[in-house]
Design an enzyme around this catalytic site. Structure first.
Site, short mmCIF file in Angstrom:
data_model
loop_
_atom_site.label_atom_id
_atom_site.label_comp_id
_atom_site.label_asym_id
_atom_site.label_seq_id
_atom_site.Cartn_x
_atom_site.Cartn_y
_atom_site.Cartn_z
N ASP A 89 16.04 -3.76 97.30
CA ASP A 89 17.35 -3.15 97.02
C ASP A 89 18.27 -4.14 96.29
O ASP A 89 17.99 -5.36 96.24
CB ASP A 89 17.98 -2.72 98.36
CG ASP A 89 18.90 -1.52 98.22
OD1 ASP A 89 19.32 -1.21 97.09
OD2 ASP A 89 19.19 -0.90 99.26
N ASP A 128 21.14 7.45 95.65
CA ASP A 128 21.41 7.56 97.09
C ASP A 128 21.83 8.97 97.44
O ASP A 128 21.93 9.31 98.63
CB ASP A 128 22.52 6.59 97.50
CG ASP A 128 21.97 5.22 97.83
OD1 ASP A 128 20.74 5.06 97.84
OD2 ASP A 128 22.77 4.31 98.09
C1 DGJ Z 1 21.08 1.46 99.43
C2 DGJ Z 1 19.79 2.23 99.32
O1 DGJ Z 1 19.77 3.00 98.19
C3 DGJ Z 1 19.62 3.03 100.60
O2 DGJ Z 1 18.49 3.85 100.50
C4 DGJ Z 1 19.52 2.08 101.74
O3 DGJ Z 1 18.36 1.31 101.59
C5 DGJ Z 1 20.74 1.19 101.81
N1 DGJ Z 1 21.01 0.55 100.55
C6 DGJ Z 1 20.56 0.15 102.87
O4 DGJ Z 1 21.60 -0.75 102.89
#
Ligand code: DGJ
Length: 760
Positions: free
Chosen positions: A491, A561
């Site tokens: 991430d 997201d």
């Molecule tokens: C952003 C990601 O896109 C989410 O799926 C998740 O992993 C969060 N970060 C976790 O902090």
């Protein structure tokens, strides 16, 4: 208003379509057998280079001024066609000299250049003039290397071309070499300029977005002047994605008409400039973003630009996407040309957020396994003092309160349930509230004496520093060596600010824009080398790091997201303009969704997510027995269509744009044996039926058997009919109400007589 083409329109168009050959079913472009010829040829009499592959010819020549001049980029020409020698344009007036009006392949800033330069250098003596001339070339199979040199200084530029035999997509880049005896600063450095046929009726498509609202397709005329697509964020960004497509204004048939398209392979600050100049040349150039750029290149060093990939098709924007999808699968992804299909994944994030514990994750894992999930991923919260996004990033040791026995008991359990195990990491970031930051406050990007702007309470580690690069690599290497981890979700939840690197001399600080990304790539490459079975997802708070650069090192990407299954239709539609559904992770999450508080049936959420690489992110502890039964059945169904969705040809039958109440996609297996159609309805009104769906890309003479998957088709739909029927008569889907969805499969039961070797 819907973006649906009528069946009649399709019928008319189908008359001109190339003959369907199952063994070349993936792309109509590759259906046309071209005479075998060397992919790269040079005619020393005319000094013309010619690259031919699939349905594309690209030509450039060395003109009388020893400039490299673009001659042609378009549909495949006959080997008998001879390009005349290149001759520079005389220039328009004293205001627009020859260098501005001649379409050049790669041009430096000097000699009166006013259009976008590919290269701009400041020398230590203050001189900034650079004029590149052809010096030499070499051809190696499908690759061409041309060396240019400044007229007086030992600045060499190697132009690199590679043409893909299957798609005709060209890969271009430049390598700038400092063979002088002093350093100089490169202030603009592009990979290539692509010149389109001179014209004024072009339309540009590009992608825009933001967090939770990525992948919007924009369209605008290419007007005189310049449009710049870019990221100044240090990373790819969602605000623009490094992809473009240009076709002719007014073209409305997605499967016909010329399209020039391209994408940059770079995950740092990037730039693509689309320019219609004063003599109506349209040129597209791109590479490193020139904003705040200043790469100090020492004597003896070289700078390699990112790759800029571009292709051409005369079969519309739909085929442009399909060519890119094929190219990504066959030539870009790790393990290309046969990257493994994406397993059905479960991710804990939306269920537990930071509240991950061994017992809680095991309970979820058992439930996930029971519905057919193949990979279980523990998301954020398993390490350091990570109970919220305020602390812990950088402290990559297992939180003993949450996992008293380390990760092993959970990993063993996940494996014993028949699933692979994945773990979330965000290695380039640090929370100020962490042991790592307390020990190494100078490891982040910062300007001394200035505030350090936080995003999600975190700062960006300066990966350009060799010690930081080594620490990140070693941390991940140990994590993978000490645990049986099969998958990393990598991430990256903010963009850069204050991009200072005070540990190097001031004139080298801006090298951070290149060195950071190179180190990021090298970590991924080295990890993969040391742990050959690891798979990695590129995630950046959603779709902020998706590009052809990172896709060389990662197996899948997280597009957004925003997991609202209705919003995802638009997001996935935009995403697949540039990138294959085969890497597009899509989760089934809870309802009402956190995004829009909208209630959507589980069946709708599954069908939305099944258009990409299926995952589940819902809180399984809240599911009813009926939900489990539905999920089990949908996942089993998905496994039967997965190869078609992830590897096949995508046709956008109705796009969820321009306020369309409907949307529909069709996937045709590469070998043509299976066709999968998904149809969605936002809301019906006034008793209007769902528009008839006319399929595409089928063998008109072959017979296909219908297998309903979910939802219903109107009474009287045949269970077996020819490709011609499905394409021209079409299918009526019985959808009405709000947020409804259906899907069906066609299976080819016989080839067309011609393909069976029987005379028709
Ligand atoms: C952003 C990601 O896109 C989410 O799926 C998740 O992993 C969060 N970060 C976790 O902090």
């Amino acid at each position: 208003m819907t973006a649906l083409r009528s069946c009649t329109g399709l019928l008319a168009a189908a008359c001109c379509a190339a003959v369907f050959l199952p063994e070349f079913a993936f792309s109509s472009q590759t259906q046309q057998k071209q005479p075998a010829a060397a992919p790269v040829q040079y005619d020393s009499a005319t000094r013309v280079f010619r690259l031919d592959a699939a349905n594309v010819t690209y030509a450039l020549g060395i003109n009388e001024d020893n400039q490299l001049q673009s001659l042609y980029w378009g549909a495949r020409l006959s080997p008998r066609d001879q390009f005349p020698a290149a001759h520079s344009d005389p220039g328009l007036s004293s205001f627009d000299p020859s260098i501005d009006t001649t379409p050049l392949e790669f041009v430096a800033w000097g000699g009166g250049l006013y259009v976008e330069p590919d290269l701009k250098i400041t020398f230590p003596d203050g001189n900034r003039d650079l004029v590149l001339k052809y010096l030499s070339h070499r051809i190696e199979g499908d690759q061409l290397f041309i060396t240019m040199k400044d007229i007086s200084r030992a600045v060499y530029v190697e132009l690199q071309y590679k043409i893909d035999p299957e798609t005709g997509i060209l890969r271009r880049a430049a390598k700038i070499e400092n063979r002088t005896d002093a350093p100089f600063t490169i202030e603009q450095s592009f990979a290539a300029t692509w010149n389109l046929p001179r014209g004024t009726n072009y339309r540009l498509r590009y992608l825009t977005g933001r967090w939770a609202g990525e992948w919007n397709v924009q369209e605008q005329p290419v007007n005189p002047g310049e449009t710049v697509l870019q990221s100044r964020r240090g990373t790819t960004g969602a605000q623009n994605n490094p992809w473009f497509a240009i076709d002719h204004q007014g073209a409305s048939d997605p499967d016909h008409g010329s399209v020039w398209f391209g994408a940059l392979g770079w995950s740092g600050s990037w730039e693509i400039a689309i320019e219609q100049d004063q003599v109506q040349h349209v040129r597209v150039s791109g590479g490193f973003n020139s904003f705040d750029f200043g790469y100090l290149l020492k004597a003896g060093q070289s700078l390699q630009t990112p790759y800029f990939y571009a292709g051409y098709t005369d079969q519309g924007i739909g085929e442009a996407s399909r060519l890119l999808h094929r190219f990504e699968i066959d030539s870009i992804l790790p393990h290309a040309p046969d990257p493994p299909l994406r397993p059905v994944l479960y991710d804990s994030w939306e269920a537990t957020e930071f509240n991950v514990t061994e017992a809680g994750q095991i309970a979820l894992a058992e439930k996930a396994a029971s519905i057919g999930v193949e990979r279980f991923v523990v998301d954020d919260g398993w390490f350091g003092e990570r109970d919220s996004d305020h602390a812990g990033l950088g402290d990559w040791w297992v939180n003993q309160k949450k996992f008293p026995g380390g990760l092993k008991p959970l990993i063993d359990k996940v494996h014993s349930l028949g699933m692979s195990f994945g773990l979330w990491v965000e290695p380039e970031m640090v929370n100020p509230d962490s042991k790592l930051y307390r020990e190494h406050p100078d490891w982040v990007l910062y300007f001394p004496g200035r505030p350090r702007t936080e995003g999600r309470n975190q700062l960006v580690l300066n990966l350009a520093r060799p010690d930081v690069r080594a620490w990140v690599f070693n941390t991940l290497d140990q994590l993978l060596s000490n645990n049986r981890i099969d998958f990393l979700k990598w991430d990256y939840n903010r963009n850069w600010s204050e991009p200072g690197w005070p540990q190097v001399p001031p004139d080298e600080e801006k090298n951070v824009y290149v060195d950071f990304i190179r180190n990021y790539y090298s970590i991924l490459a080295e990890l993969r080398q040391r742990h050959p079975n690891i798979e990695i997802e590129s995630c950046s708070g959603g779709g902020s790091r998706v590009d052809l650069g990172v896709m060389r090192y990662t197996d899948e990407v997280w597009p957004s997201d925003n997991t609202d299954a209705y919003d995802r239709l638009t997001i996935q539609n935009g995403f697949t303009y540039a990138y294959t559904p085969g890497v597009m992770m899509a989760w089934v999450t809870g309802s009402p969704t956190w995004v829009n508080h909208r209630t959507l049936s589980l069946q709708y959420r599954f069908l939305s997510a099944m258009q990409g690489a299926l995952g589940v992110g819902a809180n399984l502890n809240e599911w009813s027995p009926d939900d489990f039964a539905t999920a089990r059945q949908m996942i089993a169904q998905y496994k039967t269509i997965r190869r078609t969705v992830q590897r096949g040809l995508l046709y956008r039958l109705i796009q969820p744009i321009h306020g369309s109440e409907q949307s529909a996609t069709e996937y045709v297996a590469r070998d043509g044996h299976q066709v999968v159609v998904f149809a969605f309805l936002h809301s019906s009104s006034e008793l209007y039926p769902y528009p008839r769906l006319c399929l595409r890309g089928l063998d008109p003479d072959a017979m296909y058997r219908l297998k309903p998957m979910d939802g219903t088709l109107v009474a009287g739909t045949p269970t077996e009919a020819s490709g011609a029927w499905w394409m021209h008569h079409g299918v009526d889907v019985a959808l009405s109400g709000d947020f409804q969805a259906a899907a069906f499969i066609l299976e080819r039961v016989s080839s067309s007589p011609a393909h069976e070797g029987v005379s028709p």
